[in-house]
Design a protein around this motif. Structure first.
Motif, mmCIF file in Angstrom:
data_model
loop_
_atom_site.group_PDB
_atom_site.id
_atom_site.type_symbol
_atom_site.label_atom_id
_atom_site.label_comp_id
_atom_site.label_asym_id
_atom_site.label_seq_id
_atom_site.Cartn_x
_atom_site.Cartn_y
_atom_site.Cartn_z
ATOM 1 N N VAL A 18 0.957 -1.353 -0.010
ATOM 2 C CA VAL A 18 -0.048 0.044 0.137
ATOM 3 C C VAL A 18 0.605 1.214 0.091
ATOM 4 C CG1 VAL A 18 -0.040 -0.011 2.458
ATOM 5 C CG2 VAL A 18 -1.920 1.180 1.176
ATOM 6 N N LYS A 19 0.423 2.156 -0.687
ATOM 7 C CA LYS A 19 1.339 3.486 -0.820
ATOM 8 C C LYS A 19 0.393 4.685 -0.929
ATOM 9 C CE LYS A 19 3.467 5.882 -4.609
ATOM 10 N NZ LYS A 19 4.358 5.950 -5.703
ATOM 11 N N VAL A 20 0.395 5.501 0.012
ATOM 12 C CA VAL A 20 -0.148 6.871 -0.015
ATOM 13 C C VAL A 20 0.547 8.055 -0.549
ATOM 14 C CG1 VAL A 20 -1.462 8.565 1.455
ATOM 15 C CG2 VAL A 20 -1.470 5.917 1.948
ATOM 16 N N GLY A 21 2.120 8.009 -0.345
ATOM 17 C CA GLY A 21 2.866 9.079 -0.539
ATOM 18 C C GLY A 21 4.239 8.274 -0.541
ATOM 19 N N GLY A 22 5.271 9.194 -0.291
ATOM 20 C CA GLY A 22 6.663 9.006 -0.691
ATOM 21 C C GLY A 22 7.201 7.933 0.500
ATOM 22 N N LEU A 23 6.602 8.114 1.555
ATOM 23 C CA LEU A 23 6.946 6.795 2.880
ATOM 24 C C LEU A 23 6.753 5.541 2.271
ATOM 25 C CD1 LEU A 23 7.702 6.092 5.522
ATOM 26 C CD2 LEU A 23 5.607 6.604 6.065
ATOM 27 N N ASN A 302 0.717 15.429 -7.807
ATOM 28 C CA ASN A 302 0.953 15.961 -6.430
ATOM 29 C C ASN A 302 -0.108 15.713 -5.295
ATOM 30 O OD1 ASN A 302 3.310 17.032 -5.515
ATOM 31 N ND2 ASN A 302 2.783 19.116 -6.398
ATOM 32 N N ARG A 303 0.084 15.377 -3.939
ATOM 33 C CA ARG A 303 -1.139 15.416 -3.149
ATOM 34 C C ARG A 303 -1.532 16.991 -3.061
ATOM 35 N NH1 ARG A 303 0.506 15.046 1.628
ATOM 36 N NH2 ARG A 303 2.792 15.214 1.490
ATOM 37 N N MET A 304 -2.876 16.996 -3.010
ATOM 38 C CA MET A 304 -3.485 18.425 -3.154
ATOM 39 C C MET A 304 -3.397 19.036 -1.532
ATOM 40 S SD MET A 304 -4.884 19.457 -5.982
ATOM 41 C CE MET A 304 -5.310 18.622 -7.847
ATOM 42 N N GLN A 307 1.208 21.912 1.672
ATOM 43 C CA GLN A 307 2.547 21.789 1.681
ATOM 44 C C GLN A 307 3.042 21.676 -0.068
ATOM 45 O OE1 GLN A 307 3.728 17.811 2.429
ATOM 46 N NE2 GLN A 307 5.650 18.075 1.458
ATOM 47 N N LYS A 308 2.222 21.447 -0.697
ATOM 48 C CA LYS A 308 2.843 21.191 -1.943
ATOM 49 C C LYS A 308 2.605 22.417 -2.850
ATOM 50 C CE LYS A 308 3.696 16.934 -1.624
ATOM 51 N NZ LYS A 308 5.114 16.243 -1.732
ATOM 52 N N GLY A 309 1.946 23.402 -2.359
ATOM 53 C CA GLY A 309 2.073 24.837 -3.263
ATOM 54 C C GLY A 309 1.162 24.741 -4.184
ATOM 55 N N THR A 362 -8.791 14.612 -10.224
ATOM 56 C CA THR A 362 -8.679 14.263 -8.868
ATOM 57 C C THR A 362 -8.844 13.012 -8.463
ATOM 58 O OG1 THR A 362 -10.955 15.153 -8.723
ATOM 59 C CG2 THR A 362 -9.277 16.863 -8.122
ATOM 60 N N GLN A 363 -7.794 12.357 -8.718
ATOM 61 C CA GLN A 363 -7.891 10.771 -8.659
ATOM 62 C C GLN A 363 -6.213 10.487 -8.036
ATOM 63 O OE1 GLN A 363 -8.892 8.863 -11.975
ATOM 64 N NE2 GLN A 363 -10.828 9.672 -12.234
ATOM 65 N N PHE A 364 -6.395 9.283 -7.655
ATOM 66 C CA PHE A 364 -5.071 8.570 -7.452
ATOM 67 C C PHE A 364 -4.931 7.563 -8.585
ATOM 68 C CE2 PHE A 364 -1.740 6.104 -5.634
ATOM 69 C CZ PHE A 364 -0.595 7.110 -5.153
ATOM 70 N N ASP A 365 -4.069 7.845 -9.395
ATOM 71 C CA ASP A 365 -4.059 6.682 -10.706
ATOM 72 C C ASP A 365 -2.406 6.771 -11.076
ATOM 73 O OD1 ASP A 365 -4.128 5.685 -13.059
ATOM 74 O OD2 ASP A 365 -6.238 6.364 -13.273
ATOM 75 N N PRO A 366 -1.730 5.787 -10.791
ATOM 76 C CA PRO A 366 -0.383 5.588 -11.076
ATOM 77 C C PRO A 366 -0.267 5.267 -12.405
ATOM 78 C CG PRO A 366 -1.055 3.983 -9.305
ATOM 79 C CD PRO A 366 -2.225 4.745 -9.540
ATOM 80 N N ILE A 372 1.896 10.926 -17.642
ATOM 81 C CA ILE A 372 2.459 12.401 -17.392
ATOM 82 C C ILE A 372 3.821 12.547 -17.624
ATOM 83 C CG2 ILE A 372 2.236 14.397 -15.801
ATOM 84 C CD1 ILE A 372 -0.494 13.559 -14.988
ATOM 85 N N TYR A 373 4.525 11.797 -16.444
ATOM 86 C CA TYR A 373 5.956 11.698 -16.653
ATOM 87 C C TYR A 373 6.598 11.468 -17.998
ATOM 88 C CZ TYR A 373 5.718 11.389 -11.416
ATOM 89 O OH TYR A 373 5.350 11.746 -10.351
ATOM 90 N N GLY A 374 5.883 10.546 -18.776
ATOM 91 C CA GLY A 374 6.310 9.988 -19.849
ATOM 92 C C GLY A 374 6.086 10.972 -21.259
ATOM 93 N N GLY A 389 11.111 14.469 -1.748
ATOM 94 C CA GLY A 389 10.230 14.475 -3.068
ATOM 95 C C GLY A 389 10.877 13.202 -4.076
ATOM 96 N N LEU A 390 9.974 12.906 -4.586
ATOM 97 C CA LEU A 390 10.200 11.863 -5.717
ATOM 98 C C LEU A 390 9.892 12.000 -6.904
ATOM 99 C CD1 LEU A 390 9.139 8.395 -3.474
ATOM 100 C CD2 LEU A 390 11.354 9.003 -4.169
ATOM 101 N N THR A 391 8.942 12.889 -6.941
ATOM 102 C CA THR A 391 8.232 13.441 -8.416
ATOM 103 C C THR A 391 9.281 13.991 -9.302
ATOM 104 O OG1 THR A 391 6.270 14.248 -6.956
ATOM 105 C CG2 THR A 391 6.329 14.711 -9.121
ATOM 106 N N GLN A 392 10.146 14.747 -8.244
ATOM 107 C CA GLN A 392 11.031 15.453 -9.558
ATOM 108 C C GLN A 392 12.074 14.353 -10.078
ATOM 109 O OE1 GLN A 392 11.336 15.237 -6.441
ATOM 110 N NE2 GLN A 392 13.345 15.497 -5.363
#
Ligand code: ADP
Length: 502
Positions: A18-23, A302-304, A307-309, A362-366, A372-374, A389-392
């Protein structure tokens, strides 16, 4: 031969379970990387409802009880072999069968994680596993570190155990934990150094008692000592600065690889970047955006969260649109993110404001995140703070240029120097729409120079964000802690050249 180090790694979430964020990324990648380095590391996770539903072939290990008020709280422990990594799952009444990783109920979450943290300690005893290092992460598991301060928990099996607390997100100190601390019979904090208000916050208690603290980037390790980023603990942490290191997270390079990513219409590498345009077109088609080859496609994953600006974006776009049409490349935008409903709402308005240019999902969709990254040209990361931060890092690996606020791990991983041929992206300083807009303008000007853009892409793709590098630094730290443990000296990073004191 050096003795095999025994490390118990505790986290609230971990890939692939299970993954919610970078942790979740870190806890899913660091233990396997350490295992490859012959560390006897074992991952412990709560058996969240979302994991239970996956129908994993779990093996029952044991049952035992934890003291809880005047009762005994039952615990069940299961194990699972993840490609050679032993993973233990803890279940019990405080981890509800339908539970998600985090809820909106602070008190229930703190009871759940106090239960998990203490049950994990007891499980090590049940397994007769004498650990060298207890590696806990964030507020959720910080009470395991704190508990070892008390004689009740520091039983002979933990007498030689050293504790390491990873800080991935300092502001989440764990509010609402007063009841959990009381019910599990943990003693009142003894340290005079912590501010009074922090005495029932698990992360603060863990920080006060850990043998070592690791922030997940060198810059964040320094930032948390300042009032701006220290969440009220900056003075307290400054007193402990000799015990704090910064180790940058790595990336799972197998999972994040544009040459093999099945979600991409066209897979590519640094030498075949031309193929990337097909992903861009496929993304534009999917989003119903005009297939304008001149436009720069901006992405955000990004998480909305404040923190994420993310909230800086609408103002920045408005400023961008005040420029004459021919001043910069035209832009399109796709935002993928979930979180704070108010921020989601505000960002969704962009679709109405710019119907031919902006899309907001507004979904969590890997899968979409990978598209988007590609396919996007630029990833926008205006974080107010960012531990690592992993996104960058993912974006750079995919030849998607990061435009980010210069903070924490973003500063450590993105290179943006004046006239430097080694640059990998764009950084801006102020957490404001004006500064973000100025950064966008700069990036959009460079976008018009295909040779300069390609150089940025190739530089980013050549970076080494592998876990093996970061895991090596953790291993050095574990060894240092274990050797100090054996020699009885106190912990000081000064004699570790690869991780100097901050
Ligand atoms: P944080 O841990 O603060 O959320 P990181 O940048 O460390 O931030 O990690 C975020 C991770 O979550 C990245 O892997 C990113 O791609 C992913 N992510 C964030 N939001 C979404 C989303 N809506 N859908 C899919 N993946 C997401």
């Amino acid at each position: 031969m050096k003795p095999i180090l025994k490390v118990m790694f505790l986290a609230a979430e971990a890939e692939p379970f299970v993954k919610v964020g970078g942790l979740g990324d870190v806890a899913g990648s660091l233990p396997p990387a350490l295992r490859k380095m012959s560390v006897d590391v074992r991952l412990m996770l709560p058996l969240h409802g979302v994991i239970r539903k996956q129908g994993l072939a779990l093996h029952k290990v044991c049952n035992f009880h934890l003291p809880y008020e005047n009762r005994a709280m039952p615990v069940e422990a299961y194990s699972f072999d993840l490609n050679g990594l032993p993973v233990y799952f803890i279940a019990g009444p405080l981890i509800p069968l339908d539970s998600t990783v985090y809820s909106l109920d602070d008190q229930a979450d703190s009871l759940k994680y106090a239960f998990f943290s203490l049950a994990a300690l007891r499980l090590a005893q049940e397994l007769n596993w004498q650990i060298d290092i207890l590696h806990a992460n964030d507020w959720h598991t910080a009470l395991s570190v704190y508990a070892l301060e008390s004689r009740v928990w520091r039983t002979p099996s933990f007498i030689e155990t050293k504790t390491l607390l990873g800080v991935h997100n300092l502001p989440y100190l764990g509010s609402g934990a007063e009841l959990a601390i009381k019910r599990f019979g943990l003693p009142a904090a003894l340290t005079p150094d912590l501010p009074e208000w922090a005495l029932d916050r698990p992360l603060a208690l863990g920080l006060a008692t850990a043998d070592r603290i690791v922030a997940v980037s060198p810059t964040y390790a320094k930032e948390i000592l300042t009032p701006q980023f220290g969440s009220g603990l900056d003075q307290f942490l400054s007193m402990k600065r000799q015990m704090i290191s910064g180790i940058l997270n790595g990336l799972d390079l197998d999972s994040w690889d544009p040459q093999t990513d099945q979600h991409l219409a066209s897979r590519y590498g640094a030498d075949t970047l031309d193929r990337r345009v097909e992903n861009r077109i496929s993304l534009q088609k999917k989003l119903g955006l005009p297939e304008n080859p001149q436009a720069v496609l901006l992405g955000m994953v990004n998480r909305m969260d404040y923190q994420k600006g993310v909230d800086l974006l609408p103002g920045a776009l408005q400023l961008l649109n005040l420029l004459p049409d021919d001043a910069i490349a035209p832009w399109q935008l796709v935002v993928l993110g979930t979180g704070d409903p108010l921020i989601e709402e505000e960002i969704r308005l962009l679709e109405m404001q710019y119907p031919d240019q902006a899309r907001v999902i507004t979904q969590f969709d890997p899968g979409i995140s990978r598209m988007i990254y590609g396919g996007a040209d630029l990833i926008v990361i205006p974080s107010r703070y960012e531990a690592c931060g992993l996104t960058q890092m993912i974006a750079m690996r995919y030849g998607c240029i990061p435009l980010a606020r210069a903070t924490g791990g973003l500063s450590d991983t993105i290179r943006d120097e004046p006239d430097d041929a080694g640059n990998t992206g764009f950084l801006f300083d102020d957490p404001s729409s004006e500064a973000l807009s100025a950064g966008l303008q700069r990036a959009l000007l460079v976008f018009r120079d295909p040779i300069a853009w390609r150089r940025l892409q190739r530089n980013g793709m050549a970076q080494d964000f592998s876990w093996s590098r970061s895991a090596g630094q953790y291993l050095d730290l574990y060894r240092l802690m274990a050797s100090k443990m054996n020699s009885g000296a106190d912990g000081d990073v000064g004699d570790r050249p690869e991780q100097p004191p901050i």
